[in-house]
Design a protein around this motif. Structure first.
Motif, mmCIF file in Angstrom:
data_model
loop_
_atom_site.group_PDB
_atom_site.id
_atom_site.type_symbol
_atom_site.label_atom_id
_atom_site.label_comp_id
_atom_site.label_asym_id
_atom_site.label_seq_id
_atom_site.Cartn_x
_atom_site.Cartn_y
_atom_site.Cartn_z
ATOM 1 N N VAL A 1 0.792 -1.049 -0.047
ATOM 2 C CA VAL A 1 -0.139 -0.093 0.075
ATOM 3 C C VAL A 1 0.678 1.307 0.197
ATOM 4 N N GLY A 2 0.351 2.078 -0.800
ATOM 5 C CA GLY A 2 1.514 3.391 -0.962
ATOM 6 C C GLY A 2 0.909 4.306 -2.069
ATOM 7 N N ARG A 3 1.835 5.275 -2.388
ATOM 8 C CA ARG A 3 1.591 6.364 -3.283
ATOM 9 C C ARG A 3 1.778 5.760 -4.705
ATOM 10 N N SER A 4 0.928 6.172 -5.771
ATOM 11 C CA SER A 4 0.856 6.053 -7.008
ATOM 12 C C SER A 4 2.263 5.696 -7.678
ATOM 13 N N ARG A 5 3.208 7.029 -7.531
ATOM 14 C CA ARG A 5 4.265 6.874 -8.323
ATOM 15 C C ARG A 5 5.310 5.855 -7.718
ATOM 16 N N GLU A 6 5.338 5.449 -6.500
ATOM 17 C CA GLU A 6 6.254 4.497 -5.904
ATOM 18 C C GLU A 6 5.842 2.903 -6.368
ATOM 19 N N LEU A 7 4.404 2.783 -6.293
ATOM 20 C CA LEU A 7 3.782 1.599 -6.778
ATOM 21 C C LEU A 7 4.283 1.349 -8.174
ATOM 22 N N THR A 8 3.864 2.112 -9.009
ATOM 23 C CA THR A 8 4.060 1.950 -10.433
ATOM 24 C C THR A 8 5.420 1.819 -10.882
ATOM 25 N N ALA A 9 6.372 2.403 -10.145
ATOM 26 C CA ALA A 9 7.901 1.968 -10.265
ATOM 27 C C ALA A 9 8.126 0.466 -9.954
ATOM 28 N N GLY A 10 7.389 0.006 -8.653
ATOM 29 C CA GLY A 10 7.514 -1.285 -8.386
ATOM 30 C C GLY A 10 7.031 -2.488 -9.413
ATOM 31 N N TYR A 11 5.826 -1.800 -10.024
ATOM 32 C CA TYR A 11 5.253 -2.725 -10.992
ATOM 33 C C TYR A 11 6.133 -2.655 -12.323
ATOM 34 N N ASP A 12 6.741 -1.513 -12.897
ATOM 35 C CA ASP A 12 7.414 -1.516 -13.932
ATOM 36 C C ASP A 12 8.675 -2.446 -13.568
ATOM 37 N N GLN A 13 9.185 -2.494 -12.531
ATOM 38 C CA GLN A 13 10.250 -3.386 -12.343
ATOM 39 C C GLN A 13 10.006 -4.767 -12.254
ATOM 40 N N GLY A 14 8.483 -5.267 -12.256
ATOM 41 C CA GLY A 14 8.331 -6.741 -12.173
ATOM 42 C C GLY A 14 8.051 -7.158 -10.701
ATOM 43 N N ALA A 15 8.070 -6.155 -9.664
ATOM 44 C CA ALA A 15 7.923 -6.735 -8.410
ATOM 45 C C ALA A 15 6.390 -6.516 -7.879
ATOM 46 N N ILE A 16 5.350 -6.255 -8.786
ATOM 47 C CA ILE A 16 4.050 -6.167 -8.695
ATOM 48 C C ILE A 16 3.187 -6.946 -9.759
ATOM 49 N N ASP A 17 2.247 -7.841 -9.289
ATOM 50 C CA ASP A 17 1.460 -8.581 -10.234
ATOM 51 C C ASP A 17 -0.034 -7.867 -10.944
ATOM 52 N N VAL A 18 -0.202 -7.266 -9.788
ATOM 53 C CA VAL A 18 -1.889 -6.420 -9.892
ATOM 54 C C VAL A 18 -1.642 -5.166 -9.383
ATOM 55 N N LEU A 19 -1.855 -4.137 -10.098
ATOM 56 C CA LEU A 19 -1.759 -2.707 -9.506
ATOM 57 C C LEU A 19 -3.077 -1.871 -9.824
ATOM 58 N N ILE A 20 -3.279 -1.104 -8.644
ATOM 59 C CA ILE A 20 -4.409 -0.062 -8.649
ATOM 60 C C ILE A 20 -3.939 1.049 -8.285
ATOM 61 N N VAL A 21 -3.605 2.229 -9.148
ATOM 62 C CA VAL A 21 -3.119 3.509 -9.005
ATOM 63 C C VAL A 21 -3.708 4.438 -9.601
ATOM 64 N N MET A 22 -3.540 5.841 -9.279
ATOM 65 C CA MET A 22 -4.168 6.789 -10.031
ATOM 66 C C MET A 22 -3.893 6.809 -11.459
ATOM 67 N N ARG A 23 -4.697 6.730 -12.327
ATOM 68 C CA ARG A 23 -4.583 6.751 -13.803
ATOM 69 C C ARG A 23 -3.587 7.925 -14.366
ATOM 70 N N ASP A 24 -2.782 7.538 -15.209
ATOM 71 C CA ASP A 24 -1.990 8.533 -16.070
ATOM 72 C C ASP A 24 -2.022 8.152 -17.539
ATOM 73 N N GLY A 25 -3.217 8.116 -18.165
ATOM 74 C CA GLY A 25 -3.487 7.773 -19.334
ATOM 75 C C GLY A 25 -3.589 6.285 -19.510
ATOM 76 N N ALA A 26 -4.056 5.813 -21.036
ATOM 77 C CA ALA A 26 -4.230 4.520 -21.082
ATOM 78 C C ALA A 26 -2.881 3.553 -21.005
ATOM 79 N N GLN A 27 -3.114 2.322 -20.698
ATOM 80 C CA GLN A 27 -1.855 1.465 -20.600
ATOM 81 C C GLN A 27 -2.117 0.269 -21.305
ATOM 82 N N PRO A 28 -1.439 -0.451 -21.952
ATOM 83 C CA PRO A 28 -1.563 -1.520 -22.784
ATOM 84 C C PRO A 28 -2.092 -2.635 -21.815
ATOM 85 N N ASP A 29 -1.580 -2.797 -20.715
ATOM 86 C CA ASP A 29 -1.809 -3.916 -19.719
ATOM 87 C C ASP A 29 -3.071 -3.564 -18.677
ATOM 88 N N GLU A 30 -3.878 -2.315 -18.944
ATOM 89 C CA GLU A 30 -4.808 -1.901 -17.978
ATOM 90 C C GLU A 30 -6.235 -2.827 -18.463
#
Length: 287
Positions: A127-156
């Motif tokens: 549980v955390g802020r969107s920026r930090e969580l998104t960084a973890g997701y991009d690094q492959g450390a998170i499988d499912v992500l719920i964060v504030m939206r910053d445009g459409a993503q191909p895996d959304e």
């Protein structure tokens, strides 16, 4: 007797919870014309209209209101059966990253259901802020992500849209008059940007009275009565309520959250993502 197609019921439920065919189309990932066709098929099965014109939009008819109750029950049973069959033999580990907004609302009930139907899967929750969580997701450390939206993503796989609200202390709200004291999270923050932009566009005098890196600090500032803030209904709780209309505050945009599933995710992660896509939007119907 005809059987109800769960896909039709999901679209119908998306309309009922979102209030428009456009919202339903976005929620289920279909075009507006496809959603209209689905509603027509459902009406043909029921034998009477489910939606009625109202201004520029549509509302549920009495038959639609009645079907809504059954649709929720049918989809809950369908979901539970699907999760149980898929999760009985699943094992391993998956990581869910989400903002505090969801961790403090109806997420625990959904995680309880997932744990019951996937008893051998270990769930790690971040549980955390969107920026930090998104960084973890991009690094492959998170499988499912719920964060504030910053445009459409191909895996959304879903976009969750909820109204932003001005919130204040329920016991002693900030008085009207003078510069409006607001409480905000440290930047970058979509809620902070939305709040300050709305006030500036309306020519509303304000000052930042409190800042915090976390929602717990933001909640403390609001509950103390020293400032108001902009969040969704998920932030309403003990000591925090919708700000009084006497403040005449400007309108806020909707908050959009993105539900993402990492590519090539395993069955357990996919099941959790689908469960969240169906269950989390229910919170947006809160007053």
């Amino acid at each position: 007797m005809q059987a109800f197609d769960p896909d039709l019921l999901r679209t119908f439920l998306a309309f009922a919870e979102g209030g428009s065919l456009a919202h339903a189309a976005a929620a289920v990932g279909r075009t507006a014309s496809a959603v209209t066709a689905q509603m027509q098929r459902l009406e043909a099965m029921v034998g009477e209209p489910l939606l009625a014109p109202s201004g520029r939009g549509r509302v549920l008819t009495p038959a639609g209101e009645e079907l809504l109750v059954h649709a929720r029950r049918i989809l809950e049973v369908h979901r539970d059966a699907w999760l149980s069959l898929k999760g009985a033999k699943a094992d391993g580990r998956l990581t869910l990253g989400c903002t505090q907004d969801f961790a403090d609302s109806n997420l625990p009930d959904l995680l309880r259901l997932f744990a019951r139907t996937h008893p051998r899967v270990r769930l790690d929750l971040r549980v955390g802020r969107s920026r930090e969580l998104t960084a973890g997701y991009d690094q492959g450390a998170i499988d499912v992500l719920i964060v504030m939206r910053d445009g459409a993503q191909p895996d959304e796989i879903a976009m969750l849209s909820e109204p932003m609200l001005w919130l204040s202390a329920s016991a002693d709200p900030v008085p009207a008059g003078g510069e409006l004291p607001i409480a905000v999270l440290d930047p970058p923050c979509g809620f902070r940007s939305a709040a300050t932009s709305a006030l500036e566009d309306a020519g509303f005098a304000y000052r930042i009275a409190a800042t915090s890196p976390s929602l717990s600090g933001l909640r403390a500032a609001v509950r103390s009565g020293i400032a108001i803030t902009a969040r969704t209904a998920r932030f309403v709780g003990e000591g925090v309520a919708v700000a009084p209309q006497a403040l005449s505050l400007p309108a806020l945009p909707k908050a959009e959250f993105s539900l993402r599933l990492k590519p090539k995710a395993d069955q357990a992660a996919s099941s959790l993502a689908m469960l969240l896509a169906e269950g989390l939007p229910n919170e947006s119907s809160r007053p």
